[in-house]
Design a protein around this motif. Structure first.
Motif, PDB file in Angstrom:
ATOM      1  N   TYR A 130      41.365  25.738  72.529  1.00 19.96           N
ATOM      2  CA  TYR A 130      40.963  25.757  73.926  1.00 19.96           C
ATOM      3  C   TYR A 130      39.572  26.371  74.076  1.00 19.96           C
ATOM      4  O   TYR A 130      38.721  25.862  74.803  1.00 19.96           O
ATOM      5  N   GLY A 131      39.369  27.470  73.381  1.00 26.13           N
ATOM      6  CA  GLY A 131      38.085  28.145  73.492  1.00 26.13           C
ATOM      7  C   GLY A 131      36.936  27.246  73.093  1.00 26.13           C
ATOM      8  O   GLY A 131      35.867  27.284  73.695  1.00 26.13           O
ATOM      9  N   ILE A 132      37.159  26.393  72.113  1.00 28.77           N
ATOM     10  CA  ILE A 132      36.039  25.647  71.574  1.00 28.77           C
ATOM     11  C   ILE A 132      35.927  24.242  72.162  1.00 28.77           C
ATOM     12  O   ILE A 132      34.827  23.726  72.346  1.00 28.77           O
ATOM     13  N   ALA A 133      37.060  23.625  72.481  1.00 35.07           N
ATOM     14  CA  ALA A 133      36.996  22.255  72.986  1.00 35.07           C
ATOM     15  C   ALA A 133      37.439  22.147  74.437  1.00 35.07           C
ATOM     16  O   ALA A 133      37.433  21.047  74.986  1.00 35.07           O
ATOM     17  N   LYS A 134      37.840  23.262  75.058  1.00 35.78           N
ATOM     18  CA  LYS A 134      38.341  23.280  76.441  1.00 35.78           C
ATOM     19  C   LYS A 134      39.442  22.244  76.625  1.00 35.78           C
ATOM     20  O   LYS A 134      39.472  21.494  77.592  1.00 35.78           O
TER      21      LYS A 134
ATOM     22  N   LEU B  18      44.792  18.861  57.459  1.00 33.19           N
ATOM     23  CA  LEU B  18      44.199  17.525  57.433  1.00 33.19           C
ATOM     24  C   LEU B  18      44.607  16.736  58.677  1.00 33.19           C
ATOM     25  O   LEU B  18      43.781  16.091  59.332  1.00 33.19           O
ATOM     26  N   LEU B  19      45.893  16.821  59.015  1.00 36.52           N
ATOM     27  CA  LEU B  19      46.393  16.101  60.192  1.00 36.52           C
ATOM     28  C   LEU B  19      45.648  16.545  61.451  1.00 36.52           C
ATOM     29  O   LEU B  19      45.233  15.721  62.272  1.00 36.52           O
ATOM     30  N   GLY B  20      45.457  17.883  61.569  1.00 33.86           N
ATOM     31  CA  GLY B  20      44.737  18.402  62.733  1.00 33.86           C
ATOM     32  C   GLY B  20      43.351  17.798  62.834  1.00 33.86           C
ATOM     33  O   GLY B  20      42.917  17.359  63.902  1.00 33.86           O
ATOM     34  N   VAL B  21      42.641  17.752  61.700  1.00 37.00           N
ATOM     35  CA  VAL B  21      41.278  17.219  61.713  1.00 37.00           C
ATOM     36  C   VAL B  21      41.289  15.730  62.039  1.00 37.00           C
ATOM     37  O   VAL B  21      40.474  15.250  62.836  1.00 37.00           O
ATOM     38  N   VAL B  22      42.254  15.001  61.452  1.00 34.81           N
ATOM     39  CA  VAL B  22      42.321  13.558  61.699  1.00 34.81           C
ATOM     40  C   VAL B  22      42.576  13.285  63.182  1.00 34.81           C
ATOM     41  O   VAL B  22      41.919  12.435  63.796  1.00 34.81           O
ATOM     42  N   ILE B  23      43.511  14.049  63.767  1.00 32.38           N
ATOM     43  CA  ILE B  23      43.795  13.862  65.196  1.00 32.38           C
ATOM     44  C   ILE B  23      42.540  14.094  66.011  1.00 32.38           C
ATOM     45  O   ILE B  23      42.177  13.331  66.906  1.00 32.38           O
ATOM     46  N   GLU B  24      41.827  15.167  65.659  1.00 30.04           N
ATOM     47  CA  GLU B  24      40.614  15.495  66.419  1.00 30.04           C
ATOM     48  C   GLU B  24      39.598  14.366  66.316  1.00 30.04           C
ATOM     49  O   GLU B  24      39.025  13.934  67.317  1.00 30.04           O
ATOM     50  N   LYS B  25      39.402  13.869  65.089  1.00 33.76           N
ATOM     51  CA  LYS B  25      38.385  12.831  64.884  1.00 33.76           C
ATOM     52  C   LYS B  25      38.779  11.529  65.574  1.00 33.76           C
ATOM     53  O   LYS B  25      37.949  10.855  66.176  1.00 33.76           O
ATOM     54  N   LEU B  26      40.056  11.185  65.478  1.00 34.27           N
ATOM     55  CA  LEU B  26      40.493   9.891  66.008  1.00 34.27           C
ATOM     56  C   LEU B  26      40.576   9.901  67.525  1.00 34.27           C
ATOM     57  O   LEU B  26      40.100   8.992  68.188  1.00 34.27           O
ATOM     58  N   ALA B  27      41.232  10.944  68.060  1.00 35.60           N
ATOM     59  CA  ALA B  27      41.603  10.865  69.467  1.00 35.60           C
ATOM     60  C   ALA B  27      40.739  11.715  70.381  1.00 35.60           C
ATOM     61  O   ALA B  27      40.477  11.327  71.508  1.00 35.60           O
TER      62      ALA B  27
ATOM     63  N   PHE C 278      39.976  23.091  64.376  1.00 35.25           N
ATOM     64  CA  PHE C 278      41.237  22.356  64.397  1.00 35.25           C
ATOM     65  C   PHE C 278      42.013  22.563  63.103  1.00 35.25           C
ATOM     66  O   PHE C 278      43.241  22.720  63.123  1.00 35.25           O
ATOM     67  N   SER C 279      41.291  22.554  61.958  1.00 35.69           N
ATOM     68  CA  SER C 279      42.020  22.685  60.699  1.00 35.69           C
ATOM     69  C   SER C 279      42.628  24.076  60.578  1.00 35.69           C
ATOM     70  O   SER C 279      43.768  24.221  60.121  1.00 35.69           O
TER      71      SER C 279
END
Lengths: 292, 330
Positions: free
Chosen positions: A29-33, A74-83, A193-194
């Protein structure tokens, strides 16, 4: 008195897990709101990964834990990149809906793979019980508490001392200015995210060791509670998440024991409402003046 | 002056068109029902559409027009459902249409009171914090309902007279939509929209922010309560877990997919999202998966710059070949 101590210990146990998950919520939240509703599902994925590693492939515990943490990060990063990344300039509510969509997606994929039935989580923590002041402290509780506190200290040092930690703080303060100073914002967000997802993986393993029934929907309830904890402490503030987690865990466990075994959820969420009414941005939040 | 007149006629035409559509849709449904094409199953879907329409249009008032994200709309629906059901079960002797209407009104008013209770403190908060406090409130309501034995608790509240028909649900949909439309077109509505545009600027222009926020909140809760009452009298049994976080999200998704602050969009999105899953029953395993993928897909699609360029080009192309193109007023 013994009952009280026992419930307090239970509360600290679940509170430590909430705190670990709340850290992920608060950092993101702090970084991506963004209220990352898919964060709860990472816990579920972590539990299932651990379950597969041990029950299906019969891997040693330490190796399984490492695989689980890496998979979730890895899943966290993938979710961030994709969605989330394509929507960084979109309205907040679109991001929120995407996060909810992600959470549904993970739930339904795991339901299709593993069916909706609960599975029994293997026992991975083999520490014997300890008796202190006539109160039995289970091995699970000891390990949970130590792991949680260890991770919190490491995270605190990481955020305060390392260069990456500094860039994380800078981005959460003002991402535009941080970018001008030469900080790679995309990389920083991915790292956040990771880390958050790795903490959620650990929390998932700890939670499933204490409550060893896992199903594809387990993440949403814990996720919402942990998120509540993050908000009580002041969302976006790392010590706030820890404080909120422990407060929430202790309140939940004590009200379960002393007030009502049915109404405890109502008490937990009333705590949230009361906190926000009196401290509109959480317990540890600094008051920010609004500028025109 | 001429331009102004033209616009007025357009509005009249529009109103006439809408009334015409309302009547025609009702007539078609009634004709199909009496012809036996719309059976009980389809009738159920239609009533569900109506209930969702009331919920979505009312949430659109707070989230779409007022611009305040709320995640606890199902909580108000729950209060309305239980209050209406309780009234109906307690006063079984009142003749039917009156009893139903009074029950719905009581449900609506109870939900409105709940809306005021949570609204007054919550409206001090902004953005995400408001979303969170309404989420917490929804969960509190659900848990309290679960623990109350007098209304069935976790087993559900049973034996509610099943008096909801398509006609009654349809009438309440029309009332809700007309009310929200009129409200938005009025002076109050403009104040509400201005708050969503810029809170500080509208406060500086002399708009009583607190009053309008509470007003929008209370009306939204009222209609959610009515929708809950209709739902209770349609199902005959209500369970607290129906009105959880997922229901609130479902309503919110319909509002967002339809386009915030658009009644037409909300209506289309609601109908589509309610009917599509029923049509895809044969793929029931993959329903949630498809729903999730659709959600993410629509959001990504909406904000992808490449897609936006394509959409723009498509719009221009359509405008070029449109034979009904109106001449631009100079």
């Amino acid at each position: 008195m013994e009952l009280f101590l026992m419930q307090l210990l239970n509360g600290i146990n679940i509170g430590a897990i909430y705190a670990l998950i709340a850290l992920g919520y608060t950092m993101v939240y702090g970084i991506a709101k963004l209220i990352n509703f898919a964060h709860g599902e990472i816990i579920m994925v972590g539990s299932y990964t651990m379950f597969i590693c041990i029950a299906t492939f019969d891997l040693p515990v330490v190796l399984s834990i490492i695989i689980t943490i890496l998979a979730c990060a890895l899943l966290g990063v993938v979710i961030e990149k994709l969605a989330y990344k394509p929507l960084r300039n979109a309205s907040r509510i679109s991001l929120l809906i995407t996060a909810i969509g992600m959470s549904y997606l993970l739930q339904s994929v795991f339901q299709l793979i593993f069916s909706a039935n609960s599975k029994t989580f293997p026992q991975v923590i083999n520490v014997s019980n300890v008796e202190i002041f006539n109160v039995t402290v289970s091995g699970n509780q000891i390990v949970t508490l130590f792991v949680a506190i260890f991770l919190m200290i490491v995270l605190d040092l990481f955020v305060r001392k390392t260069k990456t930690g500094k860039s994380m703080r800078a981005v959460s303060e003002d991402s535009g200015a941080a970018q001008l100073m030469g900080i790679n914002v995309n990389r920083t967000i991915s790292i956040t995210f990771s880390i958050g997802s790795a903490l959620a993986a650990v929390a998932g393993i700890l939670y499933s060791s204490s409550y060893p029934l896992i199903n594809p929907f387990m993440g949403s309830t814990i996720g919402i509670k942990a998120f509540t904890a993050a908000v009580i402490g002041g969302i976006g503030i790392i010590p706030g998440a820890v404080l909120g987690g422990f407060i929430l865990g202790i309140i939940e466990s004590l009200s379960k024991a002393y007030i009502s075994s049915q109404l405890y959820d109502a008490i937990v969420f009333s705590t949230l409402i009361l906190t926000l009414v009196f401290k509109p941005s959480g317990l540890l939040a600094k008051h920010k003046k609004e500028k025109v | 002056m001429k331009k102004f007149k033209l616009k007025k006629i357009d509005n009249k035409k529009k109103t006439f068109l809408y009334i015409f559509m309302i009547v025609v849709i009702y007539a078609i449904v009634m004709a199909l029902t009496s012809a036996g094409i719309i059976n009980r199953y389809y009738n159920g879907i239609l009533i569900t559409v109506c209930i969702n329409l009331i919920l979505v249009v009312s949430l659109n008032l707070t989230t779409g027009y007022l611009g305040q994200l709320t995640l606890g709309h199902a909580g108000f629906m729950a209060i309305g459902a239980y209050a209406a059901a309780y009234f109906s079960k307690t006063f079984m002797t009142i003749p039917q249409p009156f009893s139903f209407i009074i029950a719905l009104l009581i449900g609506g008013v109870m939900a409105m009171i709940a809306g005021l209770i949570i609204g007054v403190p919550a409206l001090r908060l902004k953005g995400d914090y408001l979303a969170i406090i309404t989420l917490g409130f929804g969960e509190v309501i659900k848990t309290i309902l679960l623990s109350m034995a007098i209304i069935g608790g976790a087993k559900g509240y049973i034996g509610i007279p099943r008096v909801t028909t398509f006609t009654s649900a349809y009438v309440f949909v029309i009332i809700t939509i007309v009310f929200v439309c009129l409200l938005i077109k009025s002076r109050h509505g403009r104040a509400i929209i201005s708050i969503s545009e810029d809170e500080i600027a509208s406060e500086a222009s002399g708009i009583n922010i607190v009053k309008y926020k509470i007003m929008a909140f209370a009306f939204a809760a009222f209609f959610a309560g009515i929708a809950g009452g209709i739902y209770a009298h349609y199902m005959g049994i209500i369970e607290p877990k129906t009105f959880g976080f997922n229901k609130s999200i479902e309503i919110l998704v319909m509002v967002v997919l339809g386009g915030m602050g658009s009644i037409n969009g909300a209506v289309i999105a609601t109908i589509a999202i309610t009917i599509l899953p029923e049509m895809l029953r044969s793929l029931s395993q993959y329903r949630t998966l498809m729903y999730a993928v659709t959600l993410i897909g629509v959001m990504l699609y909406k904000y992808d710059p490449r897609v936006q360029v394509l959409m723009c080009k498509a719009k221009m192309f359509c405008a070029k070949i449109n034979p009904f193109k109106r001449k631009e007023a100079k």
